[in-house]
Design an enzyme around this catalytic site. Structure first.
Site, PDB file in Angstrom:
ATOM      1  N   THR A  93       2.356  -2.184   8.454  1.00  0.00           N
ATOM      2  CA  THR A  93       1.393  -2.525   9.495  1.00  0.00           C
ATOM      3  C   THR A  93       1.684  -3.927  10.024  1.00  0.00           C
ATOM      4  O   THR A  93       1.619  -4.904   9.268  1.00  0.00           O
ATOM      5  CB  THR A  93      -0.044  -2.468   8.946  1.00  0.00           C
ATOM      6  OG1 THR A  93      -0.299  -1.139   8.478  1.00  0.00           O
ATOM      7  CG2 THR A  93      -1.055  -2.832  10.019  1.00  0.00           C
ATOM      8  N   CYS A 129      -6.134  -2.478   2.763  1.00  0.00           N
ATOM      9  CA  CYS A 129      -5.844  -2.439   4.197  1.00  0.00           C
ATOM     10  C   CYS A 129      -6.927  -3.035   5.092  1.00  0.00           C
ATOM     11  O   CYS A 129      -6.659  -3.959   5.854  1.00  0.00           O
ATOM     12  CB  CYS A 129      -5.576  -0.997   4.620  1.00  0.00           C
ATOM     13  SG  CYS A 129      -4.114  -0.278   3.840  1.00  0.00           S
ATOM     14  N   GLU A 137      -6.434   5.866   1.564  1.00  0.00           N
ATOM     15  CA  GLU A 137      -6.196   4.984   0.428  1.00  0.00           C
ATOM     16  C   GLU A 137      -7.080   5.382  -0.744  1.00  0.00           C
ATOM     17  O   GLU A 137      -8.255   5.058  -0.816  1.00  0.00           O
ATOM     18  CB  GLU A 137      -6.485   3.533   0.802  1.00  0.00           C
ATOM     19  CG  GLU A 137      -6.093   2.563  -0.296  1.00  0.00           C
ATOM     20  CD  GLU A 137      -6.351   1.123   0.099  1.00  0.00           C
ATOM     21  OE1 GLU A 137      -6.468   0.293  -0.820  1.00  0.00           O
ATOM     22  OE2 GLU A 137      -6.444   0.840   1.285  1.00  0.00           O
ATOM     23  N   ASN A 185      -7.965   0.932  12.097  1.00  0.00           N
ATOM     24  CA  ASN A 185      -8.499   0.253  10.922  1.00  0.00           C
ATOM     25  C   ASN A 185      -9.708  -0.611  11.256  1.00  0.00           C
ATOM     26  O   ASN A 185     -10.676  -0.669  10.485  1.00  0.00           O
ATOM     27  CB  ASN A 185      -7.414  -0.589  10.252  1.00  0.00           C
ATOM     28  CG  ASN A 185      -6.543   0.236   9.318  1.00  0.00           C
ATOM     29  OD1 ASN A 185      -6.664   1.455   9.276  1.00  0.00           O
ATOM     30  ND2 ASN A 185      -5.669  -0.410   8.584  1.00  0.00           N
TER      31      ASN A 185
END
Length: 308
Positions: free
Chosen positions: A118, A268, A155, A216
């Site tokens: 990312t 994340c 995740e 995200n």
């Protein structure tokens, strides 16, 4: 250059040799997924203990990055991108790109470099490609291809030895995003994903990078939104769980984040939110909503005694 491709029919391409650079959670999931699709996958990592674990599970590993590059035609960079002082830390990406490029110098055949890590928008154009060209002595788009291919894995905690859980995670993604330097790069990567029979979205490099952060930050925002409702309900003596359950029955709203009263964590969301806020500020834009998302999350972490 923005267009959508929806793969409807399964098309198996030829068996491809793939190298995974960075065999952590993402690299392992991606590598095992492609292995199940019939491709030859070579795992590389700077941690020898990690490689021994993978090798003990029957996976093909190498201790030397050059061996991985020279034995493959496509490389996925899957190294971490942590934050440092509120900004994205690209040191691992830079090192991986440089070492990969030095190996490309010794290779005559076309090679595709895929950025799975990312990275903030424009990183591939302004940082990664210049490193690849400088240390390989080759020209991007002519001698090697480049794609940005963000991951949208769930995740969860896997056992390193649980091959099936990694495979399920790889095959559970709803779509594939391919940011391409040029058509050849995108075509080469698309063939790998077509057997999954899910939408394949092809676009430019920086748009693909942006899509990852948009996703995200949206997930983080939903969690903080329901925590905000939680705080307001507390002052009124209202059952916030009932409010959330009923609201989540509306398809326009959905259930994500409605299990509230908890801070978002993991590897994340926190670091990507922080990095994107800093990035937006560097562009001269104040991301007020995203700052509020972070502030609410920090508040609930403090109240619940969540450790970093």
């Amino acid at each position: 250059m923005n267009f959508f491709i929806f793969s409807k029919e399964k098309r198996m391409g030829e068996r491809v040799s793939i190298s995974i650079i960075g065999s952590g959670f993402v690299g392992t999931a991606v590598g095992r997924g492609f292995r199940k699709l019939g491709h030859k996958v070579i795992f590389y990592d700077t941690n020898p203990n990690r490689l021994r674990e993978l090798s003990g599970m029957g996976l093909n590993t190498v201790l030397n990055l050059k061996d991985a590059i020279l034995s493959s035609s496509i490389s996925f960079i899957c190294v971490p991108t942590p934050t440092s002082q509120g900004k994205i830390d690209l040191r691992y990406v830079k090192v991986a790109s440089e070492e990969l490029a030095r190996s490309l110098r010794e290779k005559a055949e076309y090679h595709l470099v895929v950025i799975k890590s990312t990275v903030i928008p424009t990183t591939t154009e302004k940082v990664i490609i210049p490193i690849l060209e400088e240390f390989s002595g080759k020209k991007a788009g002519r001698d090697f291809g480049v794609c940005v291919n963000p991951e949208f894995l769930t995740e969860i905690h896997h056992s390193w030895t649980d091959d099936e859980s990694y495979a399920r995670d790889f095959f559970s993604e709803k779509y594939v995003v391919i940011g391409e330097l040029d058509k050849r790069s995108g075509d080469t990567l698309q063939v790998l994903y077509e057997p999954l029979k899910i939408p394949i979205i092809r676009t430019d490099l920086r748009t693909a990078e942006m899509i990852k952060y948009a996703c995200n930050c949206a997930l983080a925002s939903r969690i903080s939104y329901w925590n905000e409702i939680y705080y307001i309900c507390q002052r009124l003596g209202i059952d916030s769980n009932l409010v959330a359950r009923v609201a989540g029955m509306d398809d326009r709203i959905g259930k994500y984040g409605t299990i509230h009263g908890k801070a978002f964590g993991g590897k994340c969301l926190p670091k990507d939110l922080e990095a994107f806020i800093s990035f937006a500020e560097e562009l001269g834009y104040e991301p007020k909503l995203l700052k509020a998302v972070k502030e609410i999350n920090e508040r609930i972490k403090a109240e619940k005694g969540v450790r970093e």
